[in-house]
Design an enzyme around this catalytic site. Structure first.
Site, PDB file in Angstrom:
ATOM      1  N   HIS A 194       0.805  -1.228   0.000  1.00  0.00           N
ATOM      2  CA  HIS A 194       0.000   0.000   0.000  1.00  0.00           C
ATOM      3  C   HIS A 194       0.834   1.273   0.000  1.00  0.00           C
ATOM      4  O   HIS A 194       0.398   2.287  -0.511  1.00  0.00           O
ATOM      5  CB  HIS A 194      -1.031  -0.031   1.121  1.00  0.00           C
ATOM      6  CG  HIS A 194      -2.139  -0.952   0.783  1.00  0.00           C
ATOM      7  ND1 HIS A 194      -2.093  -2.286   1.099  1.00  0.00           N
ATOM      8  CD2 HIS A 194      -3.260  -0.767   0.064  1.00  0.00           C
ATOM      9  CE1 HIS A 194      -3.169  -2.865   0.618  1.00  0.00           C
ATOM     10  NE2 HIS A 194      -3.902  -1.974  -0.016  1.00  0.00           N
ATOM     11  N   ARG A 301     -10.417   3.715  -2.244  1.00  0.00           N
ATOM     12  CA  ARG A 301     -10.061   2.871  -1.095  1.00  0.00           C
ATOM     13  C   ARG A 301     -10.426   3.609   0.188  1.00  0.00           C
ATOM     14  O   ARG A 301      -9.609   4.331   0.755  1.00  0.00           O
ATOM     15  CB  ARG A 301      -8.562   2.565  -1.115  1.00  0.00           C
ATOM     16  CG  ARG A 301      -8.112   1.638  -2.237  1.00  0.00           C
ATOM     17  CD  ARG A 301      -6.642   1.284  -2.082  1.00  0.00           C
ATOM     18  NE  ARG A 301      -6.243   0.171  -2.895  1.00  0.00           N
ATOM     19  CZ  ARG A 301      -5.687   0.262  -4.099  1.00  0.00           C
ATOM     20  NH1 ARG A 301      -5.486   1.452  -4.642  1.00  0.00           N
ATOM     21  NH2 ARG A 301      -5.348  -0.823  -4.758  1.00  0.00           N
ATOM     22  N   ARG A 337     -15.342   1.678  -2.353  1.00  0.00           N
ATOM     23  CA  ARG A 337     -15.193   0.376  -1.703  1.00  0.00           C
ATOM     24  C   ARG A 337     -15.312   0.549  -0.196  1.00  0.00           C
ATOM     25  O   ARG A 337     -14.676   1.439   0.368  1.00  0.00           O
ATOM     26  CB  ARG A 337     -13.828  -0.229  -2.045  1.00  0.00           C
ATOM     27  CG  ARG A 337     -13.689  -1.634  -1.456  1.00  0.00           C
ATOM     28  CD  ARG A 337     -12.407  -2.272  -1.875  1.00  0.00           C
ATOM     29  NE  ARG A 337     -11.271  -1.635  -1.220  1.00  0.00           N
ATOM     30  CZ  ARG A 337     -10.007  -1.953  -1.493  1.00  0.00           C
ATOM     31  NH1 ARG A 337      -9.731  -2.849  -2.428  1.00  0.00           N
ATOM     32  NH2 ARG A 337      -9.024  -1.364  -0.853  1.00  0.00           N
ATOM     33  N   GLU A 436     -11.405 -11.157  -5.187  1.00  0.00           N
ATOM     34  CA  GLU A 436      -9.981 -11.121  -4.820  1.00  0.00           C
ATOM     35  C   GLU A 436      -9.596 -12.295  -3.934  1.00  0.00           C
ATOM     36  O   GLU A 436      -8.446 -12.424  -3.534  1.00  0.00           O
ATOM     37  CB  GLU A 436      -9.610  -9.788  -4.174  1.00  0.00           C
ATOM     38  CG  GLU A 436     -10.451  -9.372  -3.005  1.00  0.00           C
ATOM     39  CD  GLU A 436     -10.078  -7.996  -2.467  1.00  0.00           C
ATOM     40  OE1 GLU A 436      -9.008  -7.463  -2.795  1.00  0.00           O
ATOM     41  OE2 GLU A 436     -10.884  -7.450  -1.699  1.00  0.00           O
ATOM     42  N   ASN A 459      -4.386  -7.769  -7.107  1.00  0.00           N
ATOM     43  CA  ASN A 459      -3.285  -7.703  -6.134  1.00  0.00           C
ATOM     44  C   ASN A 459      -3.463  -8.804  -5.091  1.00  0.00           C
ATOM     45  O   ASN A 459      -2.532  -9.541  -4.779  1.00  0.00           O
ATOM     46  CB  ASN A 459      -3.268  -6.355  -5.410  1.00  0.00           C
ATOM     47  CG  ASN A 459      -3.099  -5.198  -6.362  1.00  0.00           C
ATOM     48  OD1 ASN A 459      -2.679  -5.392  -7.489  1.00  0.00           O
ATOM     49  ND2 ASN A 459      -3.451  -4.009  -5.927  1.00  0.00           N
ATOM     50  N   ASP A 460      -4.675  -8.898  -4.554  1.00  0.00           N
ATOM     51  CA  ASP A 460      -4.931  -9.938  -3.561  1.00  0.00           C
ATOM     52  C   ASP A 460      -5.224 -11.284  -4.217  1.00  0.00           C
ATOM     53  O   ASP A 460      -4.782 -12.324  -3.736  1.00  0.00           O
ATOM     54  CB  ASP A 460      -6.097  -9.544  -2.652  1.00  0.00           C
ATOM     55  CG  ASP A 460      -5.640  -8.571  -1.577  1.00  0.00           C
ATOM     56  OD1 ASP A 460      -4.593  -8.850  -0.966  1.00  0.00           O
ATOM     57  OD2 ASP A 460      -6.304  -7.551  -1.374  1.00  0.00           O
ATOM     58  N   ARG A 470       2.163 -10.131  -1.095  1.00  0.00           N
ATOM     59  CA  ARG A 470       2.309  -8.973  -1.984  1.00  0.00           C
ATOM     60  C   ARG A 470       3.295  -7.935  -1.472  1.00  0.00           C
ATOM     61  O   ARG A 470       3.716  -7.052  -2.215  1.00  0.00           O
ATOM     62  CB  ARG A 470       0.938  -8.329  -2.249  1.00  0.00           C
ATOM     63  CG  ARG A 470       0.260  -7.840  -0.990  1.00  0.00           C
ATOM     64  CD  ARG A 470      -1.183  -7.481  -1.238  1.00  0.00           C
ATOM     65  NE  ARG A 470      -1.342  -6.117  -1.724  1.00  0.00           N
ATOM     66  CZ  ARG A 470      -2.519  -5.537  -1.935  1.00  0.00           C
ATOM     67  NH1 ARG A 470      -3.637  -6.221  -1.764  1.00  0.00           N
ATOM     68  NH2 ARG A 470      -2.602  -4.308  -2.346  1.00  0.00           N
ATOM     69  N   CYS A 507      -9.323  -3.768 -10.934  1.00  0.00           N
ATOM     70  CA  CYS A 507      -8.673  -2.627 -10.293  1.00  0.00           C
ATOM     71  C   CYS A 507      -7.349  -2.991  -9.624  1.00  0.00           C
ATOM     72  O   CYS A 507      -6.822  -2.215  -8.838  1.00  0.00           O
ATOM     73  CB  CYS A 507      -9.609  -1.954  -9.304  1.00  0.00           C
ATOM     74  SG  CYS A 507     -10.190  -3.058  -8.023  1.00  0.00           S
TER      75      CYS A 507
HETATM   76  C1  PEP Z   1      -6.555  -5.711  -5.071  1.00  0.00           C
HETATM   77  O1  PEP Z   1      -6.462  -6.517  -4.149  1.00  0.00           O
HETATM   78  O2  PEP Z   1      -6.211  -5.954  -6.252  1.00  0.00           O
HETATM   79  C2  PEP Z   1      -7.109  -4.368  -4.828  1.00  0.00           C
HETATM   80  C3  PEP Z   1      -7.359  -3.547  -5.824  1.00  0.00           C
HETATM   81  O3  PEP Z   1      -7.302  -3.988  -3.530  1.00  0.00           O
HETATM   82  P1  PEP Z   1      -6.150  -3.509  -2.546  1.00  0.00           P
HETATM   83  O4  PEP Z   1      -4.913  -3.306  -3.381  1.00  0.00           O
HETATM   84  O5  PEP Z   1      -6.636  -2.272  -1.891  1.00  0.00           O
HETATM   85  O6  PEP Z   1      -6.050  -4.669  -1.603  1.00  0.00           O
HETATM   86 MG    MG Z   2      -7.424  -6.147  -2.266  1.00  0.00          MG
END
Ligand code: PEP
Ligand code: MG
Length: 589
Positions: A194, A301, A337, A436, A459-460, A470, A507
């Site tokens: 993040h 977010r 979200r 995710e 990402n998740d 990650r 996303c």
């Molecule tokens: C993801 O997990 O791809 C996502 C967009 O959410 P975050 O990166 O906030 O976990």
């Molecule tokens: Mg996520």
């Protein structure tokens, strides 16, 4: 002053030259600083004032948490008050200042180290975890040492390069959103952590995963940070500085080109419309996002509302933010979200119990369903902002069908409540879910019947599917979005959604890479939400290809054996036909 070049992972593009500020030195540095004997009393007063301020802060947060989510969360702050007022701690700190003539900061660092060693020796896991509470309290005292003098702390980072071992999302949110930070350099971190995401949103060149740069630089060293190539140069000699000047000039030209692309239409060579959208963390970013060609906010977010402050936001405070977003983006859509707290994003206000495996713990919707009052406040605020007509709600981390039922009931209750109070909202506000968790992707055919849209969080999704943390630079080499397993899973999600006529957005950071975006286009994606700075180059890539050809090539690539084979195949098939699609990788990779 030693000259050194180091390689890390460039996670936010741009190249700058500036002076180092070492964040970890600010807190608990092992280097001792002394004061002359006549200043000892002054230090003791500083300590006392800081402890008083910290006590007031903790009591305030405790009362607020108790009112909003009940006694069971508030009790943690009783423990903090006990630690703060522990006579042994106070006596230890005062002794160090009085007898060793150290500055209060050094006394705090020494006590911190003392407790760290003490806790390390304890075999009981639960008690060992309590060290985090001691750290928390000492950190709070530390932060209060110069309270009332916040400006000094804020100005310290302006025009400087922040070098730290790691930054918690809450620290990153507070430090970086002050503005003016020239670059960020970290020992730890990965491209989808993040901190990286926030740095990109705020346009701050950032290199992470440098292992031990905090040990190699000193405060005031000169640093070149190249967030595009992932290089950091410590104390560059004249020749290297000249190289830097010309590289930066090239980068500026490239940036201007990107701004131009931002205004072009979002259609492929064969006329297929696609929609680039922005992922943002702070409402302040919206203007910046639109200037890069975002056709809406694909992911807000909302947890950053919490991460940026020390108290819990009220319904009105939530509402003001969502209302502002909806108005400024209007008529373009805004996907809000609900909070994704937990995992690497701890919520300092609630002092959530440390979990052995936070990424698999009480995160996101799991946390919201456990803390219904907080969740209800957020839903009320989002629904109220929906009167603008462009708001959509995304629920993160859905794992099973039962959660959908619970959310539906809660939304129905909140709608009824708002109607009874005569508060306006859009009764048809679309409610979708993040895909995710691999389990959700696997049952996407069932979920598609129950929700209004999907937003894929790669990402998740990839973190859990490929078992790659990650934020861990040691395994980031395994984070391969083109892994055939990932492509198959994504394909299944697209097929499920299209069978029930539901929209799919994506996303995750994957959407921001031109080659990966082309592959996603081939899989059927039309809505690409990403960090706004990446929109122009993705747009340029997608405009340069024909969707129907890409679809055919990607379908063939699905049968290959590895991410590398997929990548080579796609490039080999598409590059000769659409060379422009591969030109824009330029200085931002
Ligand atoms: C993801 O997990 O791809 C996502 C967009 O959410 P975050 O990166 O906030 O976990
Ligand atoms: Mg996520």
């Amino acid at each position: 002053m030693e000259y050194l070049r180091l390689r890390g992972i460039g996670v936010s593009p741009g190249i700058v030259l500036g002076e180092v500020v070492l964040a970890d030195r600010i807190l608990f540095s092992p280097r001792k600083e002394y004061v002359p004997p006549h200043r000892v009393q002054e230090e003791l007063d500083r300590l006392k004032n800081a402890v008083d301020r910290a006590r007031k802060e903790i009591s305030g947060i405790k009362a607020q948490v108790r009112d909003m989510v009940g006694e069971e969360h508030a009790f943690i702050f009783d423990a903090h008050l006990l630690i703060l007022d522990d006579p042994a701690l106070a006596a230890g700190l005062r002794r160090l200042i009085r007898e060793e003539n150290v500055r209060t900061e050094s006394a705090l660092a020494e006590m911190h180290e003392h407790y760290r060693r003490l806790f390390e020796a304890i075999s009981d896991e639960y008690i060992r975890q309590r060290q985090a509470d001691v750290t928390d309290v000492l950190t709070r005292i530390h932060r209060n040492l110069d309270a009332g003098n916040d400006k000094v702390a804020a100005e310290d980072l302006r025009g400087k390069i922040l070098v730290a071992h790691d930054l918690l999302p809450s620290e990153a949110a507070t430090r970086l959103s002050q503005g003016g930070v020239l670059a960020v350099v970290l020992d730890q971190g990965g491209p989808t952590s993040h901190v990286a995401i926030l740095a990109r949103s705020l346009d701050i060149p950032t290199v992470v995963g440098l292992h031990d740069i905090t040990q190699r630089v000193n405060a005031h060293d000169q640093l070149i940070v190249d967030g595009t190539d992932g290089e950091v140069i410590i104390n560059p000699p004249l020749m290297v500085r000249k190289e830097f000047q010309s590289k930066r000039a090239k980068y500026e030209v490239y940036r201007q080109e990107l701004r131009r692309v931002a205004t072009w239409a979002s259609v492929t060579l064969d006329g297929v419309r696609f929609i680039p959208m922005a992922n943002i963390e702070l409402p302040e970013e919206i203007g910046h996002a639109l200037s890069y060609g975002a056709e809406g906010v694909g992911l807000f977010r909302s947890e950053f509302i919490y991460l940026q402050r020390t108290t819990l936001p009220t319904e009105e405070e939530h509402f003001e933010i969502y209302d502002r977003l909806a108005r400024e983006a209007s008529p373009r859509p805004v996907y809000i979200r609900t909070i994704d707290i937990g995992g690497e994003k701890a919520l300092p206000q609630l002092k959530i119990e440390a979990e052995p495996n936070p990424a698999l713990g009480l995160r996101a919707i799991r946390f919201s369903l456990r803390n219904r009052e907080l969740f209800r406040i957020q839903i009320r605020a989002i629904l109220r902002a929906s009167v603008q007509g462009n708001v959509r709600v995304i629920i993160p981390m859905i794992t099973e069908m039962e959660e959908i039922g619970e959310i539906r009931d809660l939304f129905a209750e909140v709608r009824q409540e708002l109607s009874a109070q005569g508060k306006a909202f859009d009764p048809a506000v679309p409610v979708g879910i993040m895909i995710e968790v691999p389990a959700a992707a696997a049952i996407s055919d069932l979920l598609a019947r129950e929700v209004d849209f999907f937003s894929i969080g790669t990402n998740d999704l990839l973190q859990y599917y490929l078992a790659v943390d990650r934020s861990n630079e040691h395994v980031s080499y395994l984070y391969k979005p083109l892994h055939p397993a990932a492509l198959r899973l994504l394909k299944h999600v697209f097929i499920s959604a299209s069978r029930y006529g539901k929209d799919v957005a994506l996303c995750g950071e994957m959407a921001a890479d031109p080659l990966l975006a082309i592959v996603l286009l081939g899989l059927g994606l039309r809505t690409f939400s990403m960090n706004p700075i990446f929109i122009p180059r993705v747009k340029k890539a997608l405009r340069a290809v024909e969707a129907r050809t890409v679809r055919r090539v990607v379908n063939q690539a699905m049968n290959l054996r590895s991410a590398q084979e997929v990548e080579e195949f796609v490039i080999e098939k598409l590059l000769p036909k659409y060379p422009d699609a591969f030109l824009m990788t330029g200085p931002t990779k």
